[in-house]
Enzyme design. Structure first.
Site, mmCIF file in Angstrom:
data_model
loop_
_atom_site.group_PDB
_atom_site.id
_atom_site.type_symbol
_atom_site.label_atom_id
_atom_site.label_comp_id
_atom_site.label_asym_id
_atom_site.label_seq_id
_atom_site.Cartn_x
_atom_site.Cartn_y
_atom_site.Cartn_z
ATOM 1 N N CYS B 147 4.170 -4.017 -4.812
ATOM 2 C CA CYS B 147 3.628 -2.716 -4.378
ATOM 3 C C CYS B 147 2.620 -2.906 -3.248
ATOM 4 C CB CYS B 147 2.971 -2.015 -5.569
ATOM 5 S SG CYS B 147 2.133 -0.488 -5.107
ATOM 6 N N CYS B 150 -0.505 -0.713 -3.366
ATOM 7 C CA CYS B 150 -1.447 -1.132 -4.411
ATOM 8 C C CYS B 150 -2.254 -2.342 -3.945
ATOM 9 C CB CYS B 150 -0.715 -1.540 -5.697
ATOM 10 S SG CYS B 150 0.493 -0.353 -6.273
ATOM 11 N N ASP B 151 -1.582 -3.306 -3.345
ATOM 12 C CA ASP B 151 -2.182 -4.622 -3.151
ATOM 13 C C ASP B 151 -2.400 -5.016 -1.694
ATOM 14 O OD1 ASP B 151 -2.084 -4.927 -5.916
ATOM 15 O OD2 ASP B 151 -0.061 -5.774 -5.849
#
Lengths: 326, 326
Positions: B147, B150-151
C-alpha cells in the site's frame, strides 16, 4: 478489413474502437473509462444525452452523492467528466444496426450519418410504457403525461391522477403532491411495489389518496383531459374520477428495436447479457436499463457501463491486430 | 422457522433480512438500498469499513464525482449516506458461514458474535497477492509493502521498487514518484496493462524507470530491505537493484475462504455469479471484487451491490411469509 466507410467525410471515415449508443448514466460511465483507456469512441444520442435522468427531480440514493441532487445535474457531471477524458457526444439518432459481412465491424446508420465501430455498446435505455386506452394518444401533451418533473407545474392548484404502484409512480406522486392540489394514485393491486421509504412518504402525505385494485379504462376529454373512467378489478365496479391531468408510470419498454435479430432478447425484449455484459454477439455489449434483469437504478447503470467497457477493452486488446496505441 | 438464534442477546436474537459481509463500496451501496427498502440489515466488517478504498490516494474516474477525491473520503460519504437511511455497520470479522438445516437461513460466526440472516450478500472484496519469494514475509513492514498511500511517506528521499504492470501498480508508482526520490517499476512483460491515461503519466515521469521482462527472485536485507535480486525472463540475465522499499502490486486474491463449499467458485476462487449477482446458492449473492469477472472498479462494485440488494429484496418479498412490513 478496411478502416473507412463507403462515404469519406469526417467521422464516417473513422473505424471506431467502440460505438456507444445512448448518453445516459450507463453510456457516460462507459465513455469515462473509454476516454481514460484511450479508445477511439463515438457516443451517439439523438436527444442530447441525459436519458431518463433528465426527468428526475431528486436523487438521494446514488452512492457517494451525500447531498440530494437533480437528475440533470448528476448526469451533467458525468458528461463533463467524460469530456474531460476526451470522449465527446455526437447528436444523432441510431436508426439501423448491421454487422459487416466479414463480421469484423458493426455499422450504425443514423439520421445524419453512418458510423462504424469494431464493437458496439448498447446503452439506449428504455421508455415509458403506455396504458393503451382510449383517449391516451389523442390527449398526450393535453393532460396526459409520462414525466411529472417536466409537466407537473402546468397543473398547479388542480387535481391529477397517477397510474401505477412502483418506485417511479409513487416517487412522482410525492413530487406532484407538492406541486398540485391533490393526487389520486390508481394501482391495479392492493399494495405498492415501491421502496419502503418512498411508500411511507406517499402514505403520510395529506393530499395523496389511493384507489386500489383499479385500472383506467379510458381517458376522457376533447381538447384536454377532464376525467378518467375507472374499473375495480376485484368488484368489477365502475366509477369516474374528475382530474385535469393523468401521469402514467406503468413500466418501461427497452429501446431494442434496432438490434432485433442481431442479439438475443428476453420475452420482454430486453437484451440478454451475462455478468460481463456480453450479449449473444461477440462484438455487441449492453448496459443499463436496456439489458435484461437491470434493476433500473443509476448506480446499477453506471456499474453495468463500467463492466461493459472494460470487457470491451479487453476484447479489443485481445484481437489481432490490436487497436492502435495512441 | 425461528426468528431467534440459540443464544439470546442483542443482535444474535434478530433474524436479519440480509447480512452484508464487507464494508467497501459494494457493501455500502447495498446498505444504502437496504436501508431505503427497510430491510433488517447487518453490515459486518472486521476492519472498520472502507475496504481497499482506504488505500487509494486519488480517484478521478468514479462517475458523478467530477472533482478528484481520496478513497477514504469517497467511502466515508457512502457510509454516511447508508447510516442516514438507517443501516449501521457492525465491527466483527466473519469467520464461518453455514446454512441452517432447514435451508431457510444463513448463520455467520464472527470473532465476537453469531448472526443469522434470511439471505447473505458476500461483498468481502479481495486482498493483495504476494510474490512468495524469499525475504518477502520476513521483511513485511520493514520495507515490503502492499500500500503506497499507507507507507510511501516512510521512503522520502529514498529509492524504491514497484512490482507489477497493471492499473494499481502504475498508479501507485506515479503516486510514489511524488513522494520518494526514485521509482523502478519491475514488470514481467514488455508492456504495461494499465489504463492508457495512467501509463502516460508514468512514462512521462522523470523519476520512474522501467525494468521490462523482469521478475523479483528474492528480497534482500536482514532487519530492513536493502535490495532485490532480479531475473530477466527473456535473457535469463540476473541483476541486483539497490532499494530500501519494495511495493508489490501483482494482483488480488478474493476473500472467499469462508464460503468454500457453499457456493461455486471459479478456478481463481472468485464467486461465480449471474447478471443478477446470484450465486449457486439461492440465499447467497455476491458483489464487487469478490465476484468472478469483476472489473475491480469502484463504479462496478457499487453497481454490483445495487443489483444484488434489489434482487435480494425481490427474493425476500417473494417468500412466504413475506418480511415484516415496518
Amino acid at each position: 478489413m478496411s478502416d473507412t466507410t463507403a462515404t469519406d467525410e469526417g467521422q464516417e471515415q473513422v473505424l471506431q474502437d467502440v460505438i456507444i449508443l445512448g448518453g445516459g448514466p450507463a453510456g457516460f460511465a462507459a465513455g469515462i473509462y473509454a476516454g481514460r483507456g484511450r479508445l477511439k469512441t463515438l457516443v451517439l444520442d439523438g436527444m442530447g444525452g441525459g436519458g431518463q435522468l433528465n426527468t428526475i427531480d431528486t436523487i438521494e440514493n446514488f452512492p457517494g452523492q451525500l447531498e440530494a441532487i437533480t437528475g440533470p445535474d448528476l448526469v451533467d457531471k458525468m458528461r463533463q467528466q467524460m469530456e474531460k477524458f476526451g470522449t465527446e457526444i455526437t447528436f444523432d439518432q441510431a436508426e439501423k444496426v448491421t454487422v459487416d459481412d466479414d463480421a469484423q465491424a458493426i455499422t450504425v446508420e443514423g439520421a445524419y450519418g453512418k458510423y462504424r465501430g469494431r464493437t458496439l455498446l448498447l446503452a439506449s435505455g428504455a421508455r415509458h410504457r403506455h396504458l393503451n386506452v382510449p383517449g391516451e394518444e389523442k390527449l398526450q401533451g393535453r393532460g396526459v403525461s409520462y414525466c411529472a418533473t417536466c409537466d407537473g407545474a402546468f397543473f398547479k392548484g388542480q387535481r391529477v391522477a397517477v397510474v401505477g404502484g412502483g418506485d417511479t409512480a409513487v416517487k412522482e406522486a410525492v413530487y406532484l403532491s407538492r406541486v398540485v392540489d391533490h393526487v389520486t394514485v390508481i394501482h391495479r393491486r392492493d399494495q405498492l411495489r415501491a421502496e419502503k421509504v418512498i411508500q411511507e412518504k406517499a402514505l403520510a402525505s395529506e393530499n395523496i389518496d389511493f384507489l386500489w385494485d383499479s385500472v383506467v379504462e379510458s381517458i376522457e376529454g376533447e381538447d384536454a383531459v377532464t376525467g378518467l373512467k375507472i374499473r375495480n378489478v376485484k368488484t368489477e365496479e365502475k366509477s369516474e374520477l374528475t382530474v385535469t391531468g393523468v401521469f402514467v408510470f406503468v413500466g418501461i419498454l427497452p429501446n431494442t428495436d434496432i438490434v432485433k435479430g442481431l442479439v438475443n432478447l428476453d420475452p420482454s425484449a430486453f437484451v440478454v447479457v451475462d455478468a460481463d455484459m456480453r450479449t449473444s454477439h461477440p462484438r455487441i455489449f449492453a448496459a443499463g436499463d436496456v439489458r435484461s434483469g437491470s434493476v433500473r437504478q443509476i448506480a446499477s447503470a453506471v456499474g453495468d457501463g463500467t463492466t461493459a467497457i472494460l470487457n470491451i477493452q479487453e476484447h479489443l486488446d485481445s484481437e489481432t491486430p490490436p487497436r492502435e496505441q495512441s
